[in-house]
Scaffold this motif. Structure first.
Motif, PDB file in Angstrom:
ATOM      1  N   SER A   9       0.901  -1.177  -0.048  1.00  0.00           N
ATOM      2  CA  SER A   9      -0.071   0.096   0.073  1.00  0.00           C
ATOM      3  C   SER A   9       0.762   1.173   0.103  1.00  0.00           C
ATOM      4  N   PHE A  10       0.940   2.053  -1.142  1.00  0.00           N
ATOM      5  CA  PHE A  10       1.763   3.196  -1.083  1.00  0.00           C
ATOM      6  C   PHE A  10       1.203   4.468  -0.550  1.00  0.00           C
ATOM      7  N   PRO A  11       1.950   5.448  -0.208  1.00  0.00           N
ATOM      8  CA  PRO A  11       1.506   6.944   0.289  1.00  0.00           C
ATOM      9  C   PRO A  11       1.128   7.445  -1.203  1.00  0.00           C
ATOM     10  N   PRO A  12       0.297   8.568  -1.047  1.00  0.00           N
ATOM     11  CA  PRO A  12       0.095   9.382  -2.236  1.00  0.00           C
ATOM     12  C   PRO A  12       1.473  10.009  -2.705  1.00  0.00           C
ATOM     13  N   ILE A  13       1.573  10.077  -4.098  1.00  0.00           N
ATOM     14  CA  ILE A  13       2.673  10.927  -4.688  1.00  0.00           C
ATOM     15  C   ILE A  13       2.757  12.326  -4.332  1.00  0.00           C
ATOM     16  N   ARG A  14       3.838  12.779  -3.656  1.00  0.00           N
ATOM     17  CA  ARG A  14       3.952  14.340  -3.375  1.00  0.00           C
ATOM     18  C   ARG A  14       5.061  14.948  -4.302  1.00  0.00           C
ATOM     19  N   ALA A  15       5.823  14.052  -5.099  1.00  0.00           N
ATOM     20  CA  ALA A  15       6.972  14.897  -5.888  1.00  0.00           C
ATOM     21  C   ALA A  15       6.893  13.960  -7.083  1.00  0.00           C
ATOM     22  N   CYS A  16       6.955  14.681  -8.290  1.00  0.00           N
ATOM     23  CA  CYS A  16       7.294  13.780  -9.551  1.00  0.00           C
ATOM     24  C   CYS A  16       8.563  14.224 -10.284  1.00  0.00           C
ATOM     25  N   LEU A  17       9.626  13.496 -10.458  1.00  0.00           N
ATOM     26  CA  LEU A  17      10.935  13.667 -11.073  1.00  0.00           C
ATOM     27  C   LEU A  17      11.046  13.255 -12.245  1.00  0.00           C
ATOM     28  N   TYR A 269      -3.726   9.795 -12.842  1.00  0.00           N
ATOM     29  CA  TYR A 269      -3.637  10.605 -11.522  1.00  0.00           C
ATOM     30  C   TYR A 269      -4.038   9.603 -10.376  1.00  0.00           C
ATOM     31  N   GLU A 270      -5.294   9.273 -10.489  1.00  0.00           N
ATOM     32  CA  GLU A 270      -5.864   8.942  -9.173  1.00  0.00           C
ATOM     33  C   GLU A 270      -5.043   7.553  -8.706  1.00  0.00           C
ATOM     34  N   LYS A 271      -4.646   6.827  -9.365  1.00  0.00           N
ATOM     35  CA  LYS A 271      -3.548   5.732  -8.978  1.00  0.00           C
ATOM     36  C   LYS A 271      -2.732   5.861  -8.159  1.00  0.00           C
ATOM     37  N   TYR A 272      -1.846   7.394  -8.452  1.00  0.00           N
ATOM     38  CA  TYR A 272      -0.854   7.830  -7.702  1.00  0.00           C
ATOM     39  C   TYR A 272      -1.255   8.802  -6.621  1.00  0.00           C
ATOM     40  N   GLY A 273      -2.638   9.022  -6.283  1.00  0.00           N
ATOM     41  CA  GLY A 273      -2.930   9.880  -5.199  1.00  0.00           C
ATOM     42  C   GLY A 273      -2.907  11.429  -5.600  1.00  0.00           C
ATOM     43  N   ILE A 274      -2.906  11.644  -7.034  1.00  0.00           N
ATOM     44  CA  ILE A 274      -2.629  13.017  -7.546  1.00  0.00           C
ATOM     45  C   ILE A 274      -4.127  13.577  -7.842  1.00  0.00           C
ATOM     46  N   VAL A 275      -4.246  14.673  -7.576  1.00  0.00           N
ATOM     47  CA  VAL A 275      -5.826  15.408  -7.640  1.00  0.00           C
ATOM     48  C   VAL A 275      -5.635  16.619  -8.681  1.00  0.00           C
ATOM     49  N   VAL A 276      -6.352  16.435  -9.839  1.00  0.00           N
ATOM     50  CA  VAL A 276      -6.260  17.491 -10.804  1.00  0.00           C
ATOM     51  C   VAL A 276      -7.599  18.082 -10.774  1.00  0.00           C
ATOM     52  N   GLU A 277      -7.872  19.251 -10.219  1.00  0.00           N
ATOM     53  CA  GLU A 277      -9.238  19.870 -10.159  1.00  0.00           C
ATOM     54  C   GLU A 277      -9.442  20.757 -11.184  1.00  0.00           C
ATOM     55  N   LYS A 278      -8.373  21.365 -11.968  1.00  0.00           N
ATOM     56  CA  LYS A 278      -8.561  22.468 -12.758  1.00  0.00           C
ATOM     57  C   LYS A 278      -7.572  22.354 -13.927  1.00  0.00           C
ATOM     58  N   GLU A 279      -7.916  22.826 -15.031  1.00  0.00           N
ATOM     59  CA  GLU A 279      -6.815  22.685 -16.041  1.00  0.00           C
ATOM     60  C   GLU A 279      -5.821  23.456 -15.857  1.00  0.00           C
ATOM     61  N   GLY A 280      -4.365  22.893 -16.395  1.00  0.00           N
ATOM     62  CA  GLY A 280      -3.139  23.295 -16.220  1.00  0.00           C
ATOM     63  C   GLY A 280      -2.878  24.528 -17.022  1.00  0.00           C
ATOM     64  N   LYS A 281      -1.657  25.084 -16.936  1.00  0.00           N
ATOM     65  CA  LYS A 281      -1.333  26.276 -17.508  1.00  0.00           C
ATOM     66  C   LYS A 281      -0.606  26.313 -18.996  1.00  0.00           C
ATOM     67  N   LEU A 282      -0.156  25.024 -19.252  1.00  0.00           N
ATOM     68  CA  LEU A 282       0.459  24.794 -20.493  1.00  0.00           C
ATOM     69  C   LEU A 282      -0.559  24.742 -21.727  1.00  0.00           C
TER      70      LEU A 282
END
Length: 282
Positions: A9-17, A269-282
């Motif tokens: 069981s993994f913790p949510p991802i906090r950093a993407c490298l 995203y959900e698999k890694y505990g990452i939440v994207v609620e709005k469109e990004g800036k790129l």
């Protein structure tokens, strides 16, 4: 029926490298164009993926040693570098982002950690030296703006000890350090197991696994073919790219810490505990 070992069981991802060449940009194809032009000039066959696979992701000196041992060119290494540099100055400014990358980086620029509300941090960890990095990115300033300057670790960074490039873990541990030394007040340090390494190369995946991080492997189709049947070894970092150095830091085949993706479109995203609620800036 035999028992099945449950995945951790993994913790949510906090950093993407992120690696860069062949992962964010189509620069690996430009490397091949430049290399094969020189090989053809001296009546040598094109660079096969069996050799290119060993070179990918490594620092220039390590990559060059593998190449020159195979190529047996009738010119000095210095002359080769002169000719290679001339071609790279022509081709590197034409590189472009690979499929799904712009959307992914845009989303991550506004993403949050599930259940915590903290921002997902991102950093760059590339074996490209500063001069080549500039050639590849000057025309993509907006694209690379998501990587803050102090969170860009390049191959000639003086903080990386000599001889400790990928597939050893130092570059990814340094990338994590750049994040942890610039966190907002009150936010706890990011642990290696809370990091997700994005890589196209086999040595790069090994570097991420040796750093104690999770990994996503997004290889060039030709590289994937080269490792058909060995994907589980790649994901565990157990293809032997670094020899017997720090072998206790390697993963275990089937441990669930890494996965293969064909490309970076529709990233889970959900698999890694990452939440994207709005469109990004790129």
């Amino acid at each position: 029926m035999g028992s099945v070992t449950p995945l951790p069981s993994f913790p949510p991802i906090r950093a993407c490298l992120f690696d860069m060449d062949g992962l964010l940009l189509d620069s690996e194809d430009k490397y091949s164009i430049c290399t094969n032009a020189i090989l053809q000039k001296y009546n040598k066959p094109p660079l096969p993926w069996s050799i290119k696979a060993q070179m990918q992701g490594r620092p220039g000196a390590s990559s060059g040693k593998i190449f020159f041992s195979w190529a047996q060119l009738p010119i000095s290494q210095d002359q080769y570098i002169i000719e290679q540099t001339e071609l790279q100055r022509k081709h590197f400014p034409t590189v472009k982002p690979l499929p799904g990358v712009e959307r992914l980086l845009g989303d991550l620029s506004v993403a949050k950690v599930k259940g915590e509300g903290w921002k997902v941090h991102i950093a760059l960890a590339t074996s490209s030296h500063a001069a080549n990095f500039k050639l590849k990115t000057d025309h993509l300033q907006e694209f690379f703006s998501v990587f803050e300057g102090h969170r860009r670790v390049l191959g000639d960074d003086e903080r990386i000890p000599q001889g400790r490039g990928k597939p050893l873990p130092d570059i990814y541990l340094l990338a994590l350090k750049t994040i942890n030394t610039s966190l907002p007040p009150g936010e706890p340090e990011v642990k290696p197991e809370e990091c997700l390494v994005f890589e196209d190369s086999v040595p790069g995946v090994e570097a991420g696994r040796r750093a104690g991080m999770r990994a996503v492997w997004v290889p060039h189709p030709e590289l994937k073919t080269e490792y058909n049947g060995r994907e589980a070894e790649v994901l565990a970092g157990r293809t032997g790219e670094a020899g017997e150095v720090d072998i206790h830091d390697l993963g275990v085949v089937g441990d669930g810490w890494a996965e293969y993706l064909e490309n970076l479109e529709n990233f889970p995203y959900e698999k890694y505990g990452i939440v994207v609620e709005k469109e990004g800036k790129l």
